[in-house]
Design a protein around this motif. Sequence first.
Motif, PDB file in Angstrom:
ATOM      1  N   CYS A  74       0.856  -1.184   0.000  1.00  0.00           N
ATOM      2  CA  CYS A  74       0.000   0.000   0.000  1.00  0.00           C
ATOM      3  C   CYS A  74       0.892   1.235   0.000  1.00  0.00           C
ATOM      4  O   CYS A  74       1.877   1.294   0.728  1.00  0.00           O
ATOM      5  CB  CYS A  74      -0.886  -0.001   1.243  1.00  0.00           C
ATOM      6  N   SER A  76       0.494   5.110   0.941  1.00  0.00           N
ATOM      7  CA  SER A  76      -0.481   5.856   1.713  1.00  0.00           C
ATOM      8  C   SER A  76       0.015   7.253   2.096  1.00  0.00           C
ATOM      9  O   SER A  76       0.616   7.438   3.148  1.00  0.00           O
ATOM     10  CB  SER A  76      -0.835   5.068   2.975  1.00  0.00           C
ATOM     11  N   GLU A  86      -3.984   1.106   7.407  1.00  0.00           N
ATOM     12  CA  GLU A  86      -2.713   0.425   7.163  1.00  0.00           C
ATOM     13  C   GLU A  86      -2.465  -0.673   8.205  1.00  0.00           C
ATOM     14  O   GLU A  86      -1.909  -1.720   7.885  1.00  0.00           O
ATOM     15  CB  GLU A  86      -1.561   1.433   7.167  1.00  0.00           C
ATOM     16  N   LEU A  89      -4.558  -3.601   7.132  1.00  0.00           N
ATOM     17  CA  LEU A  89      -3.946  -4.227   5.950  1.00  0.00           C
ATOM     18  C   LEU A  89      -2.780  -5.118   6.354  1.00  0.00           C
ATOM     19  O   LEU A  89      -2.637  -6.239   5.858  1.00  0.00           O
ATOM     20  CB  LEU A  89      -3.439  -3.163   4.974  1.00  0.00           C
ATOM     21  N   SER A  97       2.803  -1.168   4.228  1.00  0.00           N
ATOM     22  CA  SER A  97       2.496   0.154   3.682  1.00  0.00           C
ATOM     23  C   SER A  97       3.709   1.067   3.674  1.00  0.00           C
ATOM     24  O   SER A  97       4.518   1.058   4.597  1.00  0.00           O
ATOM     25  CB  SER A  97       1.398   0.820   4.516  1.00  0.00           C
ATOM     26  N   ILE A 150      -1.887  -0.865  -3.735  1.00  0.00           N
ATOM     27  CA  ILE A 150      -3.106  -0.096  -3.530  1.00  0.00           C
ATOM     28  C   ILE A 150      -2.688   1.309  -3.102  1.00  0.00           C
ATOM     29  O   ILE A 150      -1.734   1.465  -2.337  1.00  0.00           O
ATOM     30  CB  ILE A 150      -4.035  -0.767  -2.492  1.00  0.00           C
ATOM     31  N   GLN A 152      -3.915   4.638  -1.187  1.00  0.00           N
ATOM     32  CA  GLN A 152      -4.907   5.146  -0.250  1.00  0.00           C
ATOM     33  C   GLN A 152      -4.507   6.581   0.072  1.00  0.00           C
ATOM     34  O   GLN A 152      -3.484   6.816   0.704  1.00  0.00           O
ATOM     35  CB  GLN A 152      -4.933   4.279   1.013  1.00  0.00           C
TER      36      GLN A 152
END
Length: 160
Positions: A74, A76, A86, A89, A97, A150, A152
């Motif tokens: 991730c 972020s 996070e 996740l 992350s 991903i 975010q």
Amino acid sequence: MYRFKRLGLFILFKFQNWLFSLKILIRNTNGFSKLDNIGELLTVQNCDVPLVRVGGNEDGSYLVPDIFETIDFCVSPGVGPSSSFEFELENKYQIPSLLIDSSVLAPVENLARAFHVKKFLSTYTDQHFIDIEAATSMAKEKFNSNKLGILQVDIEGSEY
């Protein structure tokens, strides 16, 4: 001039984080009149994938397509006062992350596999700022990944 801008941003983010700790959120609405008709452009689309709520029950949680097996990391921007998204996740889906935020020293939650970059998100990369492309490359390198990540983004009104 650059140092004054950076100092101003630093003071603004510290003040904003202090307000967050008091559960006060101030949003800048200047320029939103340009978006008055955006609702006409948006339509609901079925993504044919179940959505999962990640990040708890308060601010910082999001509905995410349940495709976690295809996600390796991730990115972020916007750590702020909570990293519950996070944290979940990492603990539930084993997804680390890359956290980007120059306004905090470190994430509040204890994230074992996360990496914090003390920079501001921008459209370019230098010693104080990082762009999405550089952040994604850094995450792929740090987490030894060739899969998808991903993104975010929750930077309290500065997303635009």
